[in-house]
Write a protein that holds these residues in place. Structure first.
Motif, PDB file in Angstrom:
ATOM      1  N   ARG A  55     -18.010 -33.235 -31.073  1.00  0.00           N
ATOM      2  CA  ARG A  55     -19.212 -32.603 -30.551  1.00  0.00           C
ATOM      3  C   ARG A  55     -18.872 -32.014 -29.179  1.00  0.00           C
ATOM      4  O   ARG A  55     -18.388 -32.708 -28.293  1.00  0.00           O
ATOM      5  N   TYR A  56     -19.137 -30.727 -29.016  1.00  0.00           N
ATOM      6  CA  TYR A  56     -18.817 -30.009 -27.787  1.00  0.00           C
ATOM      7  C   TYR A  56     -20.098 -29.699 -27.030  1.00  0.00           C
ATOM      8  O   TYR A  56     -21.085 -29.243 -27.627  1.00  0.00           O
ATOM      9  N   PRO A  57     -20.118 -29.897 -25.732  1.00  0.00           N
ATOM     10  CA  PRO A  57     -21.298 -29.477 -24.949  1.00  0.00           C
ATOM     11  C   PRO A  57     -21.364 -27.959 -24.868  1.00  0.00           C
ATOM     12  O   PRO A  57     -20.431 -27.237 -25.246  1.00  0.00           O
ATOM     13  N   GLY A  58     -22.470 -27.459 -24.341  1.00  0.00           N
ATOM     14  CA  GLY A  58     -22.667 -26.018 -24.295  1.00  0.00           C
ATOM     15  C   GLY A  58     -21.619 -25.294 -23.469  1.00  0.00           C
ATOM     16  O   GLY A  58     -21.187 -24.187 -23.810  1.00  0.00           O
ATOM     17  N   THR A  59     -21.180 -25.908 -22.352  1.00  0.00           N
ATOM     18  CA  THR A  59     -20.181 -25.255 -21.509  1.00  0.00           C
ATOM     19  C   THR A  59     -18.848 -25.091 -22.227  1.00  0.00           C
ATOM     20  O   THR A  59     -18.181 -24.050 -22.113  1.00  0.00           O
ATOM     21  N   GLU A  60     -18.438 -26.111 -22.984  1.00  0.00           N
ATOM     22  CA  GLU A  60     -17.177 -26.011 -23.700  1.00  0.00           C
ATOM     23  C   GLU A  60     -17.279 -25.055 -24.883  1.00  0.00           C
ATOM     24  O   GLU A  60     -16.298 -24.387 -25.248  1.00  0.00           O
ATOM     25  N   LYS A  61     -18.434 -24.965 -25.507  1.00  0.00           N
ATOM     26  CA  LYS A  61     -18.612 -23.968 -26.558  1.00  0.00           C
ATOM     27  C   LYS A  61     -18.441 -22.562 -26.006  1.00  0.00           C
ATOM     28  O   LYS A  61     -17.791 -21.711 -26.630  1.00  0.00           O
ATOM     29  N   LEU A  62     -19.029 -22.313 -24.819  1.00  0.00           N
ATOM     30  CA  LEU A  62     -18.864 -21.002 -24.191  1.00  0.00           C
ATOM     31  C   LEU A  62     -17.402 -20.756 -23.833  1.00  0.00           C
ATOM     32  O   LEU A  62     -16.895 -19.628 -23.990  1.00  0.00           O
ATOM     33  N   GLU A  63     -16.700 -21.783 -23.368  1.00  0.00           N
ATOM     34  CA  GLU A  63     -15.280 -21.634 -23.038  1.00  0.00           C
ATOM     35  C   GLU A  63     -14.463 -21.292 -24.283  1.00  0.00           C
ATOM     36  O   GLU A  63     -13.539 -20.461 -24.235  1.00  0.00           O
ATOM     37  N   ILE A  64     -14.792 -21.909 -25.407  1.00  0.00           N
ATOM     38  CA  ILE A  64     -14.080 -21.613 -26.657  1.00  0.00           C
ATOM     39  C   ILE A  64     -14.360 -20.181 -27.101  1.00  0.00           C
ATOM     40  O   ILE A  64     -13.466 -19.469 -27.566  1.00  0.00           O
ATOM     41  N   ILE A  65     -15.604 -19.729 -26.956  1.00  0.00           N
ATOM     42  CA  ILE A  65     -15.937 -18.350 -27.334  1.00  0.00           C
ATOM     43  C   ILE A  65     -15.158 -17.358 -26.485  1.00  0.00           C
ATOM     44  O   ILE A  65     -14.593 -16.380 -26.996  1.00  0.00           O
ATOM     45  N   ARG A  66     -15.086 -17.606 -25.165  1.00  0.00           N
ATOM     46  CA  ARG A  66     -14.311 -16.724 -24.288  1.00  0.00           C
ATOM     47  C   ARG A  66     -12.835 -16.743 -24.649  1.00  0.00           C
ATOM     48  O   ARG A  66     -12.157 -15.706 -24.616  1.00  0.00           O
ATOM     49  N   LEU A  67     -12.334 -17.906 -24.994  1.00  0.00           N
ATOM     50  CA  LEU A  67     -10.922 -18.034 -25.348  1.00  0.00           C
ATOM     51  C   LEU A  67     -10.599 -17.244 -26.605  1.00  0.00           C
ATOM     52  O   LEU A  67      -9.549 -16.588 -26.693  1.00  0.00           O
ATOM     53  N   VAL A  68     -11.481 -17.281 -27.589  1.00  0.00           N
ATOM     54  CA  VAL A  68     -11.252 -16.530 -28.828  1.00  0.00           C
ATOM     55  C   VAL A  68     -11.363 -15.034 -28.574  1.00  0.00           C
ATOM     56  O   VAL A  68     -10.594 -14.233 -29.123  1.00  0.00           O
ATOM     57  N   GLU A  69     -12.302 -14.625 -27.721  1.00  0.00           N
ATOM     58  CA  GLU A  69     -12.468 -13.196 -27.442  1.00  0.00           C
ATOM     59  C   GLU A  69     -11.268 -12.605 -26.714  1.00  0.00           C
ATOM     60  O   GLU A  69     -10.868 -11.462 -26.974  1.00  0.00           O
TER      61      GLU A  69
END
Length: 458
Positions: free
Chosen positions: A134-148
């Protein structure tokens, strides 16, 4: 200089058949087609640009189509335009450009993989990539930026991160619609439940459990429904008592709904199934068919076409069933039990009082589990498959068609589950005699076949 192909013109055809004339001409044109080099294409385009001759005359002289000339001219002008705008890649050949681009792409992917692995080493302690993480919202955003920002394809990046593509795209959709706030974890339990039991009713259930501790959750649910005229399920009572630590006996076990009864009926009139189904009369509206069906034989004991689904309609159908079965005239050892769903007419207090006076035990199936009443549900399907083939325009017409089909169903329709007997044969006790007669006919037929075989062999 252009060269003509030396490929043979003729082709081999099966059975010596001559090829069609159009195919021969097409093959000749294909074999003798002139191949123009790049220098010749440039020369022809430049002559056309000079305008000394018309394009049509130039194409006739060179033996090419006008469309081909204009295609070459467009490619020539586009290449010059790109060169003037600073496209130095045009100085290299196409193969060289492709090779350089592939090499650059490969180097970028290698660098991206190394950078991603270094990034994941820092996140290893956080648990990235573990199943059901389970990822918090900040880490989800970090993963999205990393994929982009990654030069790798999305799927390869997600494989390194250990995140399913479906999960990532769900996050990405929520981020695009609601921003970073939409990435926060949502509670799995709903804020409000439409069928939650009110607090005052919960208190009365607890008071009844404390006053009569010997009752099981199932008995408490039935007792509370009968006394308070308020239906509660066994599962709800069990969860409530367990939350208050009132489940002390191992006998208090929730019975899981099964596909069929574990204790099956062994004779007629032990268990009756009843239910309503919808039938429409054109111009009149919906009518409701109440049926009482014997569980052991599938025999339709009684039925009634009603304009509603009230408890009185149920009791009227049951009175017809008691009269038709002879349970009101003969002295029976046990009254039939009644099985139904949890419809409003079957949990009504008037029906409970009527059943208590008739000494009939009422059993209700588990909610959202119609397989418990599977036999009468199957009867409804069989009825509708036959009745709804034609429209009914009067209630009397529909009632007559139902009566005819019930007679066919009871006395002439053989059921596979009843060893190919009719429900009437089983209900009226003729099943064993019919099966014995069939067995006798089977033995006699086999004996005749053996005798005939021996006579033919002799």
């Amino acid at each position: 200089m252009s060269q003509k192909s030396s490929a043979p013109i003729t082709r081999t055809h099966a059975a010596g058949a001559k090829p069609p004339a159009e195919r021969v001409v097409r093959d000749i044109r294909r074999a003798t087609r002139k191949q123009h080099s790049s220098e010749e294409k440039i020369r022809i385009v430049l002559e056309g640009l000079r305008g000394e001759d018309s394009i049509a005359a130039l194409c006739r002289r060179e033996g090419i189509a006008e469309s081909l000339y204009y295609s070459w001219s467009k490619e020539f002008l586009e290449a010059g335009k790109r060169r003037l705008t600073g496209d130095t890649a045009r100085a290299a050949t196409t193969d060289e450009v492709k090779a350089l681009r592939q090499e650059a792409r490969t180097l970028k992917e290698v660098v991206a993989e190394q950078a991603l692995e270094l990034r994941l080493l820092k996140k290893h302690e956080r648990g990235w990539g573990r199943p059901r993480m389970r990822y918090p919202g900040t880490e989800k955003l970090e993963i999205i930026r990393l994929v982009e920002q990654s030069h790798l394809p999305v799927r390869r990046t997600l494989e390194h991160l250990g995140i399913p593509p479906a999960t990532f795209y769900r996050w990405y959709e929520r981020y695009q619609t609601g921003g970073q706030e939409a990435l926060a974890d949502r509670p799995s339990r709903p804020d409000r439940v439409w069928n939650r039991i009110p607090d005052d009713v919960r208190g009365r259930i607890i008071d009844l459990a404390l006053a009569e501790p010997e009752l099981s959750p199932r008995e408490l649910a039935v007792r509370f429904t009968d006394r308070e005229r308020y239906f509660v399920s066994e599962a709800s009572v069990y969860r409530l008592l367990k939350a208050h630590d009132l489940i002390t006996s191992p006998a208090f076990i929730v019975v899981k709904a099964a596909d069929e009864f574990h204790t099956k009926t062994t004779a007629p009139n032990q268990l009756w199934q009843t239910d309503f189904t919808y039938l429409k009369v054109i111009g009149w509206g919906w009518f409701y068919l109440s049926t009482v069906l014997d569980d052991f034989s599938r025999y339709v004991i009684a039925w009634k076409l009603c304009t509603g689904m009230a408890a009185s309609d149920v009791t009227d159908t049951l009175e017809l069933a008691l009269t038709a079965s002879g349970c009101t005239q003969a002295r029976v050892r046990h009254r039939p039990r009644l099985l139904s769903d949890n419809g409003p007419s079957y949990i009504a207090g008037d029906l409970a009082d009527w059943l208590a006076r008739q000494q009939i035990e009422h059993i209700r199936g588990a909610p959202c589990h119609p397989q418990t009443q599977g036999k009468i549900e199957r009867w409804h399907q069989t009825l509708k498959n036959r009745i709804l083939l034609e429209h009914s325009y009067l209630p009397g017409e529909l009632e007559a068609r139902i009566e005819a089909f019930v007679d066919h169903y009871n006395h002439r329709r053989h059921h596979e589950s009843l060893n190919n007997l009719t429900p009437a044969d089983v209900y009226f006790g003729r099943a064993q005699a019919i099966l014995q007669e069939r067995e006798r006919i089977k033995r006699q037929t086999l004996q005749q076949r053996r005798l005939l075989h021996r006579q033919q062999a002799a």
